[in-house]
Design an enzyme around this catalytic site. Structure first.
Site, short mmCIF file in Angstrom:
data_model
loop_
_atom_site.label_atom_id
_atom_site.label_comp_id
_atom_site.label_asym_id
_atom_site.label_seq_id
_atom_site.Cartn_x
_atom_site.Cartn_y
_atom_site.Cartn_z
N LYS A 106 0.86 -1.19 0.00
CA LYS A 106 0.00 0.00 0.00
C LYS A 106 0.89 1.23 0.00
O LYS A 106 1.81 1.35 0.83
CB LYS A 106 -0.86 -0.05 1.26
CG LYS A 106 -2.19 0.63 1.16
CD LYS A 106 -3.02 0.20 2.37
CE LYS A 106 -4.20 1.06 2.58
NZ LYS A 106 -4.80 0.83 3.90
C1 E4P Z 1 -8.00 1.31 4.59
O1 E4P Z 1 -7.42 0.98 3.60
C2 E4P Z 1 -7.98 2.69 5.11
O2 E4P Z 1 -6.73 2.99 5.61
C3 E4P Z 1 -9.05 2.83 6.16
O3 E4P Z 1 -10.26 2.32 5.64
C4 E4P Z 1 -9.22 4.25 6.66
O4 E4P Z 1 -10.34 4.29 7.50
P1 E4P Z 1 -10.60 5.51 8.50
O5 E4P Z 1 -10.86 6.74 7.70
O6 E4P Z 1 -11.82 5.09 9.29
O7 E4P Z 1 -9.38 5.65 9.35
#
Ligand code: E4P
Length: 241
Positions: A106
């Protein structure tokens, strides 16, 4: 939009072209192994996403917990780099990718992040481009060879915007170019309605906090209906077994 109009007009059957997508896949947004274990038995989990905040919350070493999670699921497990420059992101990305064959590295949607995405995807590594907040950014990520683009709906909602409009916009843009190979992975999901709306738009994947998956099973009429059936059955004096 284009593909949806063709679908509605049944041009696909006429031209012998298939526009159908597989059902939306569900990833779990967690680095909590015990939460993941409870969800795996449901058979609903197609992958996992993590981020630096979730790893920090788990209190575990990133390499160890990522390896454990990758061994638990067959589908993609996203593990995020923590550097912000290309050279270090590449080193981190290659180290994360070496953990298991189902790791998706990622990277953030920055100039260096997309450069890293391009190099890693050229090497055959799955890449999830995160922190996407516009369709223009999603186009760049697709051009850089991203396997997944992660638009954050909840964080846009938090700012008083409608995060799901971004998903619609990216869907329209990607559908305009059918050879694009990037899946829309809806992130920052906060409730079951987000999941329903993402599916209505034709998102490929949603990454859901464990609580949202459990909430999706719930409906007061399901609980009440089951209670009523059980009460009536108790009075019937019968048994199937
Ligand atoms: C996943 O890939 C993301 O990092 C995550 O869904 C972010 O979620 P949040 O905005 O609730 O922290």
């Amino acid at each position: 939009m284009c593909a949806r109009i063709f679908q509605a007009l049944n041009f696909g059957a006429y031209l012998n072209i298939t526009f159908s997508r597989h059902q939306m896949r569900f990833f779990v947004d967690t680095a909590d192994v015990s939460e993941l274990e409870k969800l795996l038995v449901t058979g609903m989990v197609d992958g996992v996403t993590t981020n630096p905040s979730l790893i920090a919350k788990s209190g575990r070493n990133i390499l160890e917990v990522t390896k454990e999670i990758a061994s638990m699921v067959d589908g993609p497990v996203s593990a995020e780099v923590t550097a912000t420059d290309y050279d270090t992101m590449m080193l981190e990305g290659e180290k994360l990718a070496a953990i298991a064959s189902n790791i998706a590295v990622k990277v953030p949607l920055t100039v260096d992040g997309l450069r890293t995405c391009k190099t890693l995807s050229d090497q055959g590594t799955m890449v999830n481009v995160t922190l996407c907040f516009s369709a223009a950014q999603a186009l760049l990520a697709a051009k850089a060879g991203a396997t997944f683009i992660s638009p954050f709906v909840g964080r846009l909602d938090d700012m008083g915007m409608d995060g799901m409009e971004l998903i619609e916009s990216i869907r329209d843009v990607y559908d305009a170019y059918p050879t694009l190979n990037t899946d829309i992975l809806v992130a920052s999901i906060r409730n079951p309605r987000h999941v329903e709306r993402a599916a209505e738009v034709g998102a490929d994947v949603g990454t859901l906090p464990p609580r949202v998956i459990w909430d999706m099973y719930q409906h007061p009429l399901t609980s009440k209906g089951l209670d009523d059936f059980m009460a009536d059955w108790a009075g019937a004096g019968q048994s199937i077994l």
